[in-house]
Write an enzyme that holds these catalytic residues in place. Structure first.
Site, PDB file in Angstrom:
ATOM      1  N   PRO A 112       9.034  -1.297  -0.204  1.00 21.15           N
ATOM      2  CA  PRO A 112       9.602  -1.353   1.010  1.00 21.15           C
ATOM      3  C   PRO A 112       8.930  -0.130   1.429  1.00 21.15           C
ATOM      4  O   PRO A 112       9.633   0.736   1.553  1.00 21.15           O
ATOM      5  CB  PRO A 112      10.570  -1.741   1.540  1.00 21.15           C
ATOM      6  CG  PRO A 112      11.295  -1.858   0.030  1.00 21.15           C
ATOM      7  CD  PRO A 112      10.246  -1.910  -0.930  1.00 21.15           C
ATOM      8  N   CYS A 113       7.823   0.726   1.046  1.00 20.47           N
ATOM      9  CA  CYS A 113       7.532   1.726   1.628  1.00 20.47           C
ATOM     10  C   CYS A 113       7.376   2.588   2.808  1.00 20.47           C
ATOM     11  O   CYS A 113       7.662   3.583   3.010  1.00 20.47           O
ATOM     12  CB  CYS A 113       6.461   2.096   1.234  1.00 20.47           C
ATOM     13  SG  CYS A 113       4.346   1.537   1.600  1.00 20.47           S
TER      14      CYS A 113
END
Length: 146
Positions: A112-113
């Protein structure tokens, strides 16, 4: 056997390639071929679940600096953010290397950048459009750890 499909998130398509429980690629694109995706994607993007389990990213395997960064980012809880510096500390590297890894993240959402932000409170970047990051953080009800 590798499978590919897409689902929608706002005006974007989320293109997913996976084999079994291992996700190899997730991209936000304007157009994508039709096809089913693992149900975790449609549920997550509808705000109905906060996890992709049992799916995992192929990018976290190994002991390269990028795989350590992707593993550290994968540990950021739903609804929380960490700074590039905090991720760098966890992965034993430099914040700029974290930024480079995030720009090249092959499995957005699974890694989950969008939960990695700038130390000054800014969002940082997001490919292909920063609005996607805003929308994902809003959907998650972003809260800072602390």
């Amino acid at each position: 056997m590798m499978k590919t499909g897409s689902c929608s998130f706002g005006m974007w398509k989320v293109l997913v390639s996976w084999e079994g429980n291992v996700v190899h690629q997730v991209q936000f694109v304007r157009t994508a071929p039709e096809g089913l995706v693992p149900v975790q994607f449609t549920k997550f993007l509808a705000g109905r679940v906060d996890s992709f389990a049992p799916l995992v990213s192929a990018a976290v395997s190994g002991d390269s600096v990028y795989s350590r960064i992707y593993a550290a980012v994968s540990d950021i809880p739903y609804g929380e953010t960490r700074t590039y510096g905090e991720v760098a500390f966890a992965a034993d590297t430099h914040p700029r290397v974290v930024g480079n890894a995030m720009a090249r993240n092959p499995t957005a959402l699974i890694v989950p950048c969008h939960r990695v932000t700038a130390a000054d409170g800014g969002l940082g970047g997001f490919t292909p459009d920063l609005q996607i990051k805003r929308d994902l953080l809003k959907m998650e009800g972003k809260r800072r750890r602390g």
